[in-house]
Structures are given as C-alpha cells and as structure tokens.
Design a protein around this motif. Structure first.
Motif, PDB file in Angstrom:
ATOM      1  N   ARG A  94     -13.375 -22.110 -43.061  1.00  0.00           N
ATOM      2  CA  ARG A  94     -13.650 -23.408 -43.682  1.00  0.00           C
ATOM      3  C   ARG A  94     -14.894 -23.413 -44.567  1.00  0.00           C
ATOM      4  NH1 ARG A  94     -17.662 -26.222 -41.410  1.00  0.00           N
ATOM      5  NH2 ARG A  94     -17.123 -28.268 -42.222  1.00  0.00           N
ATOM      6  N   VAL A  95     -15.976 -22.788 -44.131  1.00  0.00           N
ATOM      7  CA  VAL A  95     -17.211 -22.797 -44.924  1.00  0.00           C
ATOM      8  C   VAL A  95     -16.946 -22.168 -46.288  1.00  0.00           C
ATOM      9  CG1 VAL A  95     -19.553 -21.878 -45.090  1.00  0.00           C
ATOM     10  CG2 VAL A  95     -18.743 -22.840 -42.933  1.00  0.00           C
ATOM     11  N   HIS A  96     -16.267 -21.045 -46.289  1.00  0.00           N
ATOM     12  CA  HIS A  96     -15.970 -20.366 -47.550  1.00  0.00           C
ATOM     13  C   HIS A  96     -14.976 -21.175 -48.397  1.00  0.00           C
ATOM     14  CE1 HIS A  96     -15.644 -17.030 -50.330  1.00  0.00           C
ATOM     15  NE2 HIS A  96     -14.335 -17.220 -50.319  1.00  0.00           N
ATOM     16  N   LEU A  97     -13.960 -21.731 -47.759  1.00  0.00           N
ATOM     17  CA  LEU A  97     -12.936 -22.468 -48.502  1.00  0.00           C
ATOM     18  C   LEU A  97     -13.452 -23.785 -49.065  1.00  0.00           C
ATOM     19  CD1 LEU A  97      -9.839 -21.786 -46.214  1.00  0.00           C
ATOM     20  CD2 LEU A  97     -10.450 -20.656 -48.368  1.00  0.00           C
ATOM     21  N   LEU A  98     -14.456 -24.361 -48.450  1.00  0.00           N
ATOM     22  CA  LEU A  98     -15.022 -25.617 -48.939  1.00  0.00           C
ATOM     23  C   LEU A  98     -16.080 -25.411 -50.013  1.00  0.00           C
ATOM     24  CD1 LEU A  98     -15.329 -27.609 -45.600  1.00  0.00           C
ATOM     25  CD2 LEU A  98     -13.743 -28.048 -47.499  1.00  0.00           C
ATOM     26  N   ARG A  99     -16.536 -24.183 -50.197  1.00  0.00           N
ATOM     27  CA  ARG A  99     -17.616 -23.893 -51.149  1.00  0.00           C
ATOM     28  C   ARG A  99     -17.349 -24.423 -52.566  1.00  0.00           C
ATOM     29  NH1 ARG A  99     -19.077 -18.195 -50.087  1.00  0.00           N
ATOM     30  NH2 ARG A  99     -19.813 -19.070 -48.144  1.00  0.00           N
ATOM     31  N   PRO A 100     -16.120 -24.315 -53.118  1.00  0.00           N
ATOM     32  CA  PRO A 100     -15.903 -24.799 -54.493  1.00  0.00           C
ATOM     33  C   PRO A 100     -16.020 -26.317 -54.649  1.00  0.00           C
ATOM     34  CG  PRO A 100     -14.116 -23.342 -53.811  1.00  0.00           C
ATOM     35  CD  PRO A 100     -14.959 -23.595 -52.609  1.00  0.00           C
ATOM     36  N   TYR A 101     -15.940 -27.058 -53.544  1.00  0.00           N
ATOM     37  CA  TYR A 101     -15.993 -28.514 -53.618  1.00  0.00           C
ATOM     38  C   TYR A 101     -17.426 -28.967 -53.409  1.00  0.00           C
ATOM     39  CZ  TYR A 101     -11.069 -27.658 -52.806  1.00  0.00           C
ATOM     40  OH  TYR A 101      -9.791 -27.199 -52.888  1.00  0.00           O
ATOM     41  N   SER A 102     -17.980 -29.680 -54.358  1.00  0.00           N
ATOM     42  CA  SER A 102     -19.384 -30.098 -54.253  1.00  0.00           C
ATOM     43  C   SER A 102     -19.523 -31.476 -53.620  1.00  0.00           C
ATOM     44  CB  SER A 102     -20.029 -30.085 -55.639  1.00  0.00           C
ATOM     45  OG  SER A 102     -19.331 -30.952 -56.497  1.00  0.00           O
ATOM     46  N   VAL A 103     -18.429 -32.116 -53.289  1.00  0.00           N
ATOM     47  CA  VAL A 103     -18.463 -33.454 -52.706  1.00  0.00           C
ATOM     48  C   VAL A 103     -18.543 -33.324 -51.180  1.00  0.00           C
ATOM     49  CG1 VAL A 103     -17.311 -35.689 -52.664  1.00  0.00           C
ATOM     50  CG2 VAL A 103     -16.940 -34.142 -54.580  1.00  0.00           C
ATOM     51  N   PRO A 104     -19.461 -34.033 -50.522  1.00  0.00           N
ATOM     52  CA  PRO A 104     -19.630 -33.863 -49.080  1.00  0.00           C
ATOM     53  C   PRO A 104     -18.398 -34.226 -48.248  1.00  0.00           C
ATOM     54  CG  PRO A 104     -21.225 -35.454 -49.953  1.00  0.00           C
ATOM     55  CD  PRO A 104     -20.402 -34.963 -51.101  1.00  0.00           C
ATOM     56  N   ASP A 105     -17.597 -35.167 -48.689  1.00  0.00           N
ATOM     57  CA  ASP A 105     -16.450 -35.601 -47.891  1.00  0.00           C
ATOM     58  C   ASP A 105     -15.136 -34.941 -48.344  1.00  0.00           C
ATOM     59  OD1 ASP A 105     -16.344 -36.896 -50.298  1.00  0.00           O
ATOM     60  OD2 ASP A 105     -15.861 -38.859 -49.466  1.00  0.00           O
ATOM     61  N   ALA A 106     -15.218 -33.764 -48.915  1.00  0.00           N
ATOM     62  CA  ALA A 106     -14.030 -33.073 -49.434  1.00  0.00           C
ATOM     63  C   ALA A 106     -13.213 -32.397 -48.339  1.00  0.00           C
ATOM     64  CB  ALA A 106     -14.445 -32.034 -50.470  1.00  0.00           C
ATOM     65  N   GLU A 107     -13.798 -32.221 -47.161  1.00  0.00           N
ATOM     66  CA  GLU A 107     -13.093 -31.445 -46.134  1.00  0.00           C
ATOM     67  C   GLU A 107     -11.729 -32.021 -45.740  1.00  0.00           C
ATOM     68  OE1 GLU A 107     -13.591 -29.127 -41.911  1.00  0.00           O
ATOM     69  OE2 GLU A 107     -15.341 -30.080 -42.793  1.00  0.00           O
ATOM     70  N   PRO A 108     -11.576 -33.302 -45.496  1.00  0.00           N
ATOM     71  CA  PRO A 108     -10.244 -33.776 -45.082  1.00  0.00           C
ATOM     72  C   PRO A 108      -9.148 -33.467 -46.116  1.00  0.00           C
ATOM     73  CG  PRO A 108     -11.885 -35.459 -44.619  1.00  0.00           C
ATOM     74  CD  PRO A 108     -12.569 -34.381 -45.432  1.00  0.00           C
ATOM     75  N   ALA A 109      -9.442 -33.678 -47.388  1.00  0.00           N
ATOM     76  CA  ALA A 109      -8.434 -33.410 -48.428  1.00  0.00           C
ATOM     77  C   ALA A 109      -8.164 -31.915 -48.556  1.00  0.00           C
ATOM     78  CB  ALA A 109      -8.890 -33.979 -49.766  1.00  0.00           C
ATOM     79  N   ALA A 110      -9.212 -31.095 -48.547  1.00  0.00           N
ATOM     80  CA  ALA A 110      -9.030 -29.647 -48.669  1.00  0.00           C
ATOM     81  C   ALA A 110      -8.283 -29.101 -47.460  1.00  0.00           C
ATOM     82  CB  ALA A 110     -10.385 -28.954 -48.816  1.00  0.00           C
ATOM     83  N   ARG A 111      -8.673 -29.546 -46.286  1.00  0.00           N
ATOM     84  CA  ARG A 111      -7.999 -29.098 -45.069  1.00  0.00           C
ATOM     85  C   ARG A 111      -6.523 -29.498 -45.105  1.00  0.00           C
ATOM     86  NH1 ARG A 111      -6.231 -29.973 -40.114  1.00  0.00           N
ATOM     87  NH2 ARG A 111      -6.912 -28.665 -38.400  1.00  0.00           N
ATOM     88  N   GLY A 112      -6.251 -30.706 -45.567  1.00  0.00           N
ATOM     89  CA  GLY A 112      -4.869 -31.171 -45.677  1.00  0.00           C
ATOM     90  C   GLY A 112      -4.051 -30.312 -46.635  1.00  0.00           C
ATOM     91  N   LEU A 113      -4.667 -29.917 -47.740  1.00  0.00           N
ATOM     92  CA  LEU A 113      -3.990 -29.061 -48.717  1.00  0.00           C
ATOM     93  C   LEU A 113      -3.652 -27.698 -48.112  1.00  0.00           C
ATOM     94  CD1 LEU A 113      -3.129 -28.513 -51.708  1.00  0.00           C
ATOM     95  CD2 LEU A 113      -5.445 -27.633 -52.029  1.00  0.00           C
ATOM     96  N   PHE A 114      -4.618 -27.084 -47.426  1.00  0.00           N
ATOM     97  CA  PHE A 114      -4.369 -25.781 -46.808  1.00  0.00           C
ATOM     98  C   PHE A 114      -3.366 -25.894 -45.663  1.00  0.00           C
ATOM     99  CE2 PHE A 114      -8.247 -24.664 -49.084  1.00  0.00           C
ATOM    100  CZ  PHE A 114      -7.899 -23.421 -49.585  1.00  0.00           C
ATOM    101  N   ALA A 115      -3.427 -26.982 -44.898  1.00  0.00           N
ATOM    102  CA  ALA A 115      -2.466 -27.176 -43.808  1.00  0.00           C
ATOM    103  C   ALA A 115      -1.045 -27.323 -44.364  1.00  0.00           C
ATOM    104  CB  ALA A 115      -2.843 -28.396 -42.972  1.00  0.00           C
ATOM    105  N   ALA A 116      -0.893 -28.073 -45.452  1.00  0.00           N
ATOM    106  CA  ALA A 116       0.430 -28.237 -46.070  1.00  0.00           C
ATOM    107  C   ALA A 116       0.948 -26.900 -46.605  1.00  0.00           C
ATOM    108  CB  ALA A 116       0.361 -29.275 -47.186  1.00  0.00           C
ATOM    109  N   THR A 117       0.067 -26.117 -47.212  1.00  0.00           N
ATOM    110  CA  THR A 117       0.460 -24.796 -47.717  1.00  0.00           C
ATOM    111  C   THR A 117       0.873 -23.896 -46.564  1.00  0.00           C
ATOM    112  OG1 THR A 117      -1.006 -25.033 -49.619  1.00  0.00           O
ATOM    113  CG2 THR A 117      -0.307 -22.798 -49.055  1.00  0.00           C
ATOM    114  N   HIS A 118       0.147 -23.956 -45.469  1.00  0.00           N
ATOM    115  CA  HIS A 118       0.500 -23.171 -44.280  1.00  0.00           C
ATOM    116  C   HIS A 118       1.886 -23.570 -43.766  1.00  0.00           C
ATOM    117  CE1 HIS A 118       0.078 -21.019 -40.496  1.00  0.00           C
ATOM    118  NE2 HIS A 118       0.319 -22.144 -39.859  1.00  0.00           N
ATOM    119  N   ARG A 119       2.162 -24.861 -43.705  1.00  0.00           N
ATOM    120  CA  ARG A 119       3.492 -25.330 -43.256  1.00  0.00           C
ATOM    121  C   ARG A 119       4.586 -24.840 -44.202  1.00  0.00           C
ATOM    122  NH1 ARG A 119       0.529 -29.965 -42.231  1.00  0.00           N
ATOM    123  NH2 ARG A 119       1.193 -30.902 -44.181  1.00  0.00           N
TER     124      ARG A 119
END
Length: 162
Positions: free
Chosen positions: A115-140
C-alpha cells in the motif's frame, strides 16, 4: 498504452508472431464483449503497479511461480518488429496455477504489503479508499479471468499495446 490478456484454447495456438499479432487486432466492441465473458482482460497503464501488488516491492520480488505470472509472466514470443515488445504466453498448466494462486490470495494481505508504494503517486491524503477500491476491482477481474481460463483449459497470451 495498456496491457492486454487473452485466453486461447491450446489447440488454436500457432507458433507465429503474425498469428499472435492478429489475436490483438479486434475492434474495441469485440474486446469488451470478450471481457464481459472473462475471455479477455485489459489493464491500463498502471499494470506495473498491479504487478507489484502480486510480486512485492523491489528488490523483494516473489520467487518464480504463479505470483510472478499474473501480470507480466510467461514465455516470450518475439514480435516480428524488434522495436515492439514480445508477446507473453502462459501454458494451460501455468494458467491453472495462477488461477489457484489468485483464488487463495488474500487481497487485504497483498494490499497491506504494498500500500505505501502503491499510494505514492497520489498526493491527496484521502486517496487510499479510491486507490484500494481500484486495485481490489482489478484483483477480482483478474481472478475471474484466470478462473474462467483455467476452467476451459485455456492458455493465456499477453501483449503490451503501445
């Protein structure tokens, strides 16, 4: 630029770069239809980040095996134009291994380790839920694609579309 994965019955495979090229020449509507049936998958330009989700952060790459085959893995089949990336081929047996790995993989555990590495490109502090959702959907989506391909006994051909 995107990474394109396509399920192919082993009996239909040809050992020809020209034949592999034709696999990826369909129009977008045809590709979308096959994606809907889990016969094809497309990863956007962040496919390298998806690869990190499964293989870990350099230099701590996973050992060779299903983890490393999910996104970029496979035997290279070189394009007739040396300036273009090679096609990558996973055998039906390798596809079955990848499907089993994805079926048993714990997304939360994968996310926690990258997560730390994957969130690095996003400079917005609350980006984790959207980024995590994107990776979770890709995983599914990848899990469904490989499960269907393994169920049909298909090989998978991959290519970086530039």
């Amino acid at each position: 630029m995107y990474f394109h994965l396509r399920a192919v019955p082993p009996s239909a495979l040809r050992n020809s770069a020209t034949w592999f090229q034709r696999l990826f020449e369909d129009d977008w509507d045809t590709v979308r239809e096959r994606i809907g049936r889990h016969r094809e998958e497309v990863l956007d330009k962040l496919y390298g980040d998806v690869e990190l989700l499964y293989c870990g952060i350099p230099p701590n790459h996973a050992l060779e095996g299903p983890r490393t085959q999910v996104v970029l893995g496979g035997r290279p089949v070189f394009h007739s134009d040396p300036a273009l990336p090679p096609f990558m081929l996973l055998t039906a047996s390798q596809v079955t291994g990848v499907a089993e790995f994805l079926r048993t993989a714990d997304f939360d555990d994968l996310w926690r380790h990258t997560r730390v590495h994957l969130l690095r490109p996003y400079s917005v502090p609350d980006a984790e839920p959207a980024a995590r959702g994107l990776f979770a959907a890709t995983h599914r989506d990848l899990t469904a694609f490989y499960a269907q391909s393994a169920e049909y006994g298909d090989a998978v051909v991959k290519w970086l579309m530039i």
